[in-house]
Design a protein around this motif. Structure first.
Motif, PDB file in Angstrom:
ATOM      1  N   VAL A   1     -28.815   6.149 -18.340  1.00 33.84           N
ATOM      2  CA  VAL A   1     -28.312   4.737 -18.755  1.00 33.84           C
ATOM      3  C   VAL A   1     -26.912   4.723 -18.957  1.00 33.84           C
ATOM      4  N   HIS A   2     -26.358   5.662 -19.657  1.00 29.59           N
ATOM      5  CA  HIS A   2     -24.819   5.629 -20.086  1.00 29.59           C
ATOM      6  C   HIS A   2     -23.998   5.856 -19.119  1.00 29.59           C
ATOM      7  N   ARG A   3     -24.318   6.700 -18.137  1.00 31.83           N
ATOM      8  CA  ARG A   3     -23.589   6.773 -16.855  1.00 31.83           C
ATOM      9  C   ARG A   3     -23.411   5.638 -15.979  1.00 31.83           C
ATOM     10  N   ASP A   4     -24.634   5.175 -15.961  1.00 36.13           N
ATOM     11  CA  ASP A   4     -24.621   3.527 -15.228  1.00 36.13           C
ATOM     12  C   ASP A   4     -23.689   2.568 -15.930  1.00 36.13           C
ATOM     13  N   ARG A   5     -23.867   2.505 -17.184  1.00 38.07           N
ATOM     14  CA  ARG A   5     -23.025   1.541 -17.852  1.00 38.07           C
ATOM     15  C   ARG A   5     -21.433   1.862 -17.914  1.00 38.07           C
ATOM     16  N   LEU A   6     -21.221   2.927 -17.803  1.00 35.61           N
ATOM     17  CA  LEU A   6     -19.808   3.515 -17.603  1.00 35.61           C
ATOM     18  C   LEU A   6     -19.362   3.044 -16.414  1.00 35.61           C
ATOM     19  N   TRP A   7     -20.121   3.225 -15.251  1.00 31.55           N
ATOM     20  CA  TRP A   7     -19.772   2.939 -13.913  1.00 31.55           C
ATOM     21  C   TRP A   7     -19.326   1.574 -13.827  1.00 31.55           C
ATOM     22  N   ARG A   8     -20.604   0.728 -14.290  1.00 33.03           N
ATOM     23  CA  ARG A   8     -20.470  -0.769 -13.851  1.00 33.03           C
ATOM     24  C   ARG A   8     -19.601  -1.387 -14.813  1.00 33.03           C
ATOM     25  N   HIS A   9     -19.100  -1.175 -16.046  1.00 38.28           N
ATOM     26  CA  HIS A   9     -18.175  -1.636 -16.970  1.00 38.28           C
ATOM     27  C   HIS A   9     -16.894  -1.313 -16.909  1.00 38.28           C
TER      28      HIS A   9
ATOM     29  N   VAL B   1     -14.666   9.411 -25.684  1.00 41.11           N
ATOM     30  CA  VAL B   1     -16.100   9.889 -26.214  1.00 41.11           C
ATOM     31  C   VAL B   1     -16.598  10.717 -24.757  1.00 41.11           C
ATOM     32  N   LEU B   2     -16.310  10.201 -23.772  1.00 44.97           N
ATOM     33  CA  LEU B   2     -16.788  10.758 -22.415  1.00 44.97           C
ATOM     34  C   LEU B   2     -16.157  12.167 -22.450  1.00 44.97           C
ATOM     35  N   ASP B   3     -14.962  12.343 -22.576  1.00 44.66           N
ATOM     36  CA  ASP B   3     -14.322  13.506 -22.501  1.00 44.66           C
ATOM     37  C   ASP B   3     -14.574  14.575 -23.579  1.00 44.66           C
ATOM     38  N   SER B   4     -15.296  14.180 -24.817  1.00 46.54           N
ATOM     39  CA  SER B   4     -15.363  15.061 -25.691  1.00 46.54           C
ATOM     40  C   SER B   4     -16.856  15.562 -25.333  1.00 46.54           C
ATOM     41  N   MET B   5     -17.705  14.784 -24.721  1.00 48.81           N
ATOM     42  CA  MET B   5     -18.979  15.168 -24.335  1.00 48.81           C
ATOM     43  C   MET B   5     -18.770  16.263 -23.156  1.00 48.81           C
ATOM     44  N   ARG B   6     -17.993  15.850 -22.302  1.00 50.81           N
ATOM     45  CA  ARG B   6     -17.693  16.787 -21.307  1.00 50.81           C
ATOM     46  C   ARG B   6     -17.454  18.331 -22.008  1.00 50.81           C
ATOM     47  N   ARG B   7     -16.435  18.261 -22.711  1.00 48.90           N
ATOM     48  CA  ARG B   7     -15.926  19.392 -23.164  1.00 48.90           C
ATOM     49  C   ARG B   7     -17.078  20.323 -24.055  1.00 48.90           C
ATOM     50  N   ASN B   8     -17.779  19.686 -24.743  1.00 47.68           N
ATOM     51  CA  ASN B   8     -18.896  20.195 -25.293  1.00 47.68           C
ATOM     52  C   ASN B   8     -20.172  20.474 -24.504  1.00 47.68           C
ATOM     53  N   ARG B   9     -19.930  20.140 -23.301  1.00 50.85           N
ATOM     54  CA  ARG B   9     -21.010  20.377 -22.464  1.00 50.85           C
ATOM     55  C   ARG B   9     -22.549  19.566 -23.093  1.00 50.85           C
ATOM     56  N   GLU B  10     -22.224  18.413 -23.405  1.00 56.33           N
ATOM     57  CA  GLU B  10     -23.355  17.572 -23.853  1.00 56.33           C
ATOM     58  C   GLU B  10     -24.230  16.959 -22.703  1.00 56.33           C
TER      59      GLU B  10
ATOM     60  N   LYS C   1     -17.361  11.547 -38.728  1.00 58.95           N
ATOM     61  CA  LYS C   1     -18.150  12.160 -39.749  1.00 58.95           C
ATOM     62  C   LYS C   1     -19.577  12.492 -39.319  1.00 58.95           C
ATOM     63  N   ALA C   2     -20.244  11.401 -38.630  1.00 54.18           N
ATOM     64  CA  ALA C   2     -21.532  11.713 -38.204  1.00 54.18           C
ATOM     65  C   ALA C   2     -21.811  12.810 -37.119  1.00 54.18           C
ATOM     66  N   LEU C   3     -20.739  13.043 -36.257  1.00 53.32           N
ATOM     67  CA  LEU C   3     -20.463  13.992 -35.425  1.00 53.32           C
ATOM     68  C   LEU C   3     -20.340  15.256 -35.976  1.00 53.32           C
ATOM     69  N   GLY C   4     -19.866  15.285 -37.241  1.00 49.11           N
ATOM     70  CA  GLY C   4     -19.449  16.585 -37.927  1.00 49.11           C
ATOM     71  C   GLY C   4     -20.418  17.523 -38.427  1.00 49.11           C
ATOM     72  N   ARG C   5     -21.776  16.664 -38.462  1.00 49.70           N
ATOM     73  CA  ARG C   5     -22.889  17.361 -38.923  1.00 49.70           C
ATOM     74  C   ARG C   5     -23.483  18.222 -37.922  1.00 49.70           C
ATOM     75  N   GLY C   6     -23.348  18.175 -36.438  1.00 47.70           N
ATOM     76  CA  GLY C   6     -23.835  18.778 -35.432  1.00 47.70           C
ATOM     77  C   GLY C   6     -25.237  18.494 -35.187  1.00 47.70           C
ATOM     78  N   THR C   7     -25.791  17.511 -35.794  1.00 50.23           N
ATOM     79  CA  THR C   7     -27.169  17.123 -35.417  1.00 50.23           C
ATOM     80  C   THR C   7     -27.353  15.573 -35.041  1.00 50.23           C
ATOM     81  N   HIS C   8     -28.453  15.465 -34.253  1.00 47.43           N
ATOM     82  CA  HIS C   8     -28.659  14.178 -33.810  1.00 47.43           C
ATOM     83  C   HIS C   8     -27.496  13.622 -33.019  1.00 47.43           C
ATOM     84  N   THR C   9     -26.766  14.586 -32.268  1.00 50.51           N
ATOM     85  CA  THR C   9     -25.512  14.173 -31.512  1.00 50.51           C
ATOM     86  C   THR C   9     -26.084  13.163 -30.400  1.00 50.51           C
ATOM     87  N   LEU C  10     -27.187  13.446 -29.657  1.00 51.01           N
ATOM     88  CA  LEU C  10     -27.486  12.310 -28.624  1.00 51.01           C
ATOM     89  C   LEU C  10     -27.544  10.943 -29.079  1.00 51.01           C
TER      90      LEU C  10
END
Length: 315
Positions: free
Chosen positions: A238-246, A224-233, A191-200
């Motif tokens: 910091v999130h790249r690093d966490r995805l890698w480490r965890h 979530v990562l896949d959706s971000m790729r598709r939307n070119r976000e 629902k939050a993403l549906g507004r298209g604002t404050h996406t980051l």
């Protein structure tokens, strides 16, 4: 001579009145110009303070904006808006450092600004302020504060604005800390993403609350990562690093873990998302071997056996 003298006296009086009117008009004009210049200076100083706030100088900027707001007579609505924007941004960007800055100490500085703004705010502005009040309560609860109810603020925010992005996303993040809360959290994030604002900001809460969680939450992080790729976000470092480490580092070497988490996405989509998140040029030397293994493993799952075999043989 009586009538001519009376006429002359009347003319002199009229001229005096006209002169007074002209001088009064000039004075009024000068005062209005001085007020406009003073307001412009205050707004320029407020803009500079707001920029300082958004670049990390939250406490100093909030103090400057509070002082500027007090000095503005009559009150300047834009200064008050900038003050509230700074307080809300600080809450969204707030970090606690053990032994230095606690959430409680920082929230105590930002919270009065939100409460003052709520006294006059309506609609979306009121919803934003209430959502951030709830976020402040949530941050304090993470330090063990008792008797707090952030959800009540988010409910009232959604009464003010039914699809308020901040209220939905913050409530969703709170749910991730509760056992069994992932399903409802996913709905509120959607629902939050549906507004298209404050996406980051919303993506930050999604990834920040799931990458370090259990396997179900980590599987959701991959979607979530896949959706971000598709939307070119934008994927923050910091999130790249966490995805890698965890997810993709040592744990990805475990066959059972890899298969359970990777099942969240079709194999081809996960391979593309991995390559998007970790292009070769961004991988530091100490991660190269693990990155090459993860790439080969994902290629094997995605139906690219020749590439996978070559990568594993090289390792």
């Amino acid at each position: 001579w009586g009538p001519p003298l009376a006429v002359a006296a009347a003319l002199l009086a009229a001229c005096g009145l006209a002169l007074w009117g002209y001088q009064h008009h000039r004075q009024t004009q000068a005062e209005a110009q001085a007020r406009a210049q003073a307001e412009a200076r205050l707004l320029a100083q407020g803009t500079a303070a707001r920029e300082l706030c958004f670049s990390g100088g939250h406490a100093v900027a909030l103090g400057q904006l509070s002082e500027l707001s007090r000095r503005a007579v009559p009150a300047l609505a834009r200064l008050d808006e900038m003050l509230e924007e700074c307080a809300m941004f600080w809450l969204r960007d707030m970090r606690a450092t053990a032994g230095k800055f606690s959430f409680a100490e920082q929230v105590a500085q930002a919270q009065p600004v939100l409460l003052a703004g709520l006294a006059v705010a309506t609609g979306k502005r009121a919803a934003d302020l209430r959502a951030h009040l709830g976020w402040g309560e949530y941050l304090r609860s993470r330090e063990g504060a008792q008797g707090l109810d952030p959800v009540s603020h988010w409910k009232r925010a959604l009464d003010d604005e039914a699809d308020n992005v901040y209220a939905q996303a913050m409530w969703a993040r709170w749910l991730l800390d509760r056992r069994g809360g992932l399903a409802e959290a996913r709905e509120r994030f959607a629902k939050a993403l549906g507004r298209g604002t404050h996406t980051l900001f919303v993506r930050g809460l999604q990834l920040g609350g799931t990458v370090t969680g259990n396997e179900d939450e980590q599987a959701y992080a991959l979607t979530v990562l896949d959706s971000m790729r598709r939307n070119r976000e934008i994927l923050l470092e910091v999130h790249r690093d966490r995805l890698w480490r965890h997810i993709f580092s040592q744990r990805f070497l475990d066959d059972a873990y890899r298969e359970r988490v990777a099942a969240a996405l079709p194999p081809g989509d996960l391979l593309l998302s991995f390559q998007w998140a970790f292009p070769p040029a961004t991988v530091p030397e100490d991660r190269r071997l693990a990155w090459r293994f993860a790439l080969a493993a994902l290629q094997a799952r995605a139906g690219e056996p020749a590439a996978a075999r070559a990568g594993l043989a090289a390792l």
